[in-house]
Scaffold this motif. Structure first.
Motif, mmCIF file in Angstrom:
data_model
loop_
_atom_site.group_PDB
_atom_site.id
_atom_site.type_symbol
_atom_site.label_atom_id
_atom_site.label_comp_id
_atom_site.label_asym_id
_atom_site.label_seq_id
_atom_site.Cartn_x
_atom_site.Cartn_y
_atom_site.Cartn_z
ATOM 1 N N LEU A 256 0.830 -1.205 0.000
ATOM 2 C CA LEU A 256 0.000 0.000 0.000
ATOM 3 C C LEU A 256 0.865 1.256 0.000
ATOM 4 C CD1 LEU A 256 -2.878 -0.934 2.484
ATOM 5 C CD2 LEU A 256 -3.055 -0.599 0.007
ATOM 6 N N GLY A 257 1.941 1.229 0.796
ATOM 7 C CA GLY A 257 2.848 2.372 0.809
ATOM 8 C C GLY A 257 3.491 2.614 -0.541
ATOM 9 N N LEU A 258 3.925 1.537 -1.199
ATOM 10 C CA LEU A 258 4.528 1.677 -2.520
ATOM 11 C C LEU A 258 3.527 2.211 -3.542
ATOM 12 C CD1 LEU A 258 6.707 -1.562 -2.753
ATOM 13 C CD2 LEU A 258 7.513 0.792 -2.590
ATOM 14 N N LEU A 259 2.301 1.704 -3.485
ATOM 15 C CA LEU A 259 1.291 2.153 -4.443
ATOM 16 C C LEU A 259 0.907 3.613 -4.219
ATOM 17 C CD1 LEU A 259 -1.081 -0.968 -4.588
ATOM 18 C CD2 LEU A 259 0.465 -0.154 -6.374
ATOM 19 N N TYR B 135 1.378 5.742 -7.530
ATOM 20 C CA TYR B 135 0.472 6.809 -7.978
ATOM 21 C C TYR B 135 1.221 8.077 -8.393
ATOM 22 C CZ TYR B 135 -2.832 10.653 -7.773
ATOM 23 O OH TYR B 135 -3.547 11.782 -8.055
ATOM 24 N N PRO B 136 2.200 8.586 -7.591
ATOM 25 C CA PRO B 136 2.941 9.774 -8.045
ATOM 26 C C PRO B 136 3.662 9.557 -9.365
ATOM 27 C CG PRO B 136 3.285 9.433 -5.712
ATOM 28 C CD PRO B 136 2.576 8.215 -6.215
ATOM 29 N N LEU B 137 4.209 8.346 -9.586
ATOM 30 C CA LEU B 137 4.911 8.083 -10.829
ATOM 31 C C LEU B 137 3.954 8.121 -12.016
ATOM 32 C CD1 LEU B 137 7.488 7.314 -12.322
ATOM 33 C CD2 LEU B 137 6.989 4.914 -11.823
ATOM 34 N N VAL B 138 2.796 7.473 -11.873
ATOM 35 C CA VAL B 138 1.809 7.481 -12.954
ATOM 36 C C VAL B 138 1.311 8.903 -13.207
ATOM 37 C CG1 VAL B 138 -0.479 6.668 -13.656
ATOM 38 C CG2 VAL B 138 1.127 5.090 -12.563
ATOM 39 N N ALA B 139 1.045 9.661 -12.133
ATOM 40 C CA ALA B 139 0.588 11.040 -12.287
ATOM 41 C C ALA B 139 1.645 11.903 -12.968
ATOM 42 C CB ALA B 139 0.223 11.622 -10.926
ATOM 43 N N THR B 140 2.912 11.698 -12.614
ATOM 44 C CA THR B 140 3.992 12.468 -13.233
ATOM 45 C C THR B 140 4.086 12.169 -14.722
ATOM 46 O OG1 THR B 140 5.230 12.457 -11.161
ATOM 47 C CG2 THR B 140 6.457 12.970 -13.153
ATOM 48 N N ILE B 141 3.958 10.904 -15.082
ATOM 49 C CA ILE B 141 3.973 10.541 -16.505
ATOM 50 C C ILE B 141 2.818 11.213 -17.244
ATOM 51 C CG2 ILE B 141 3.737 8.617 -18.120
ATOM 52 C CD1 ILE B 141 5.137 6.852 -16.058
#
Length: 320
Positions: A31-34, A39-45
């Motif tokens: 959960l912490g990783l997600l 989520y931040p990585l997907v949002a940044t992309i």
């Protein structure tokens, strides 16, 4: 073909219960990783493929943000400064920390005192340490140039000179080498004494013992120090921003592209500083997201290259 039978007493139900138990313990990690990475990585992309100013809805831009990097002269300067710091600062700091660790490992008297002395600068907050360091190297009133003047040497401008600003940041990093020193000291002290005694019986001198005994014995720790150093230097922000502010006498954060940003003459502008300026000075969050992805990619690339380079060190304990 015969089907492999499970061990006696192991049933499908017990395996399911075991899986649920393991999954329940791992759930917080996943959960912490997600939440904090996935989520931040997907949002940044997503934002990197859009024009986004934080105030209006994102507008699709495709690869336009990445294409603009090719003509962004300020980005090229910031990337060159960051690469210079990676190539110079990391090896210098690792070598200096190793040299101090080797000296402290030889001490028999007052060893604890000197370890504390060399480690204390690492405990000082980066902002306070940078402010104090810049004042010490002030061209007009600093203690360093004052002492140099006593022996007839005209002190340089240090942080006020575009050609000496980055070397001055390297001196600041070397002054705070205590965290790396303590790790390398522990590794040096952990090398078995029998190896040194065997090398001495074979007629090996001090340099030969360093090359063939000490370095192979601490190779994994050296790899760790280099990896951490590269990652930290690619994220180099606080010291450069504060040094520019103090040396110029003006604030960097909050004033945008003022006289203090990258002072002097952009020589201390790093990749993370330009990313911050683009995102929160110009409010071009889409372009800033693209820069963040490039920084992440280069950090990953450097990590992979260093791991491949040091793989043989860890595998057989020998320096190639």
């Amino acid at each position: 073909m015969l089907r492999k039978l499970p061990p006696a007493g192991v049933t499908r139900g017990s395996r399911l219960r075991e899986f649920r138990t393991v999954a329940s313990f791992m759930a917080p990690v996943w959960l912490g990783l997600l939440i904090f990475f996935g989520y931040p990585l997907v949002a940044t992309i997503w934002f990197s493929l859009n024009k986004f100013d934080l105030f209006s809805a994102p507008r699709w831009f495709g690869l336009g943000n990445f294409a603009y990097m090719l003509q962004d002269a300020d980005l090229h300067r910031a990337a060159a400064n960051t690469l210079w710091l990676v190539v110079v600062l990391v090896p210098v700091k690792v070598v200096a920390a190793l040299a101090v660790a080797l000296l402290l490992a030889k001490l028999r008297r007052s060893a604890s005192f000197w370890r504390t002395v060399f480690y204390l600068p690492a405990l000082i907050p980066p902002v306070a340490a940078t402010v104090a360091f810049v004042f010490l190297f002030n061209p007009g009133t600093g203690a360093v140039n004052t002492v140099l003047g006593w022996v007839g040497i005209e002190g340089p401008l240090w942080f006020n000179d575009p050609y000496l600003a980055k070397p001055s940041l390297v001196l600041l990093a070397v002054w705070g080498l205590g965290d790396w020193m303590i790790i390398l000291l522990a590794a040096v002290l952990d090398v078995p004494r029998e190896r040194y005694e065997a090398a001495e019986l074979d007629g090996a001198g001090a340099f030969a013992r360093l090359r063939h005994v000490t370095l192979p014995g601490i190779a994994p720790v050296l790899m760790f120090s280099a990896l951490v150093g590269v990652i930290q230097t690619l994220q180099f922000f606080t010291q450069a921003a504060v040094a520019g502010s103090v040396a110029s006498g003006k604030a960097t954060v909050g004033q945008g592209r003022g006289a203090a940003f990258g002072y002097p003459d952009g020589s201390t502008t790093t990749f993370p500083m330009w990313l911050y300026e683009v995102g929160f000075g110009h409010y071009t969050l889409g372009y800033a997201s693209a820069l963040a992805l490039v920084l992440f990619a280069f950090s990953l690339l450097f990590t992979v290259l260093l791991l491949r380079r040091f793989k043989s060190y860890v595998a057989d304990g020998s320096v190639q």
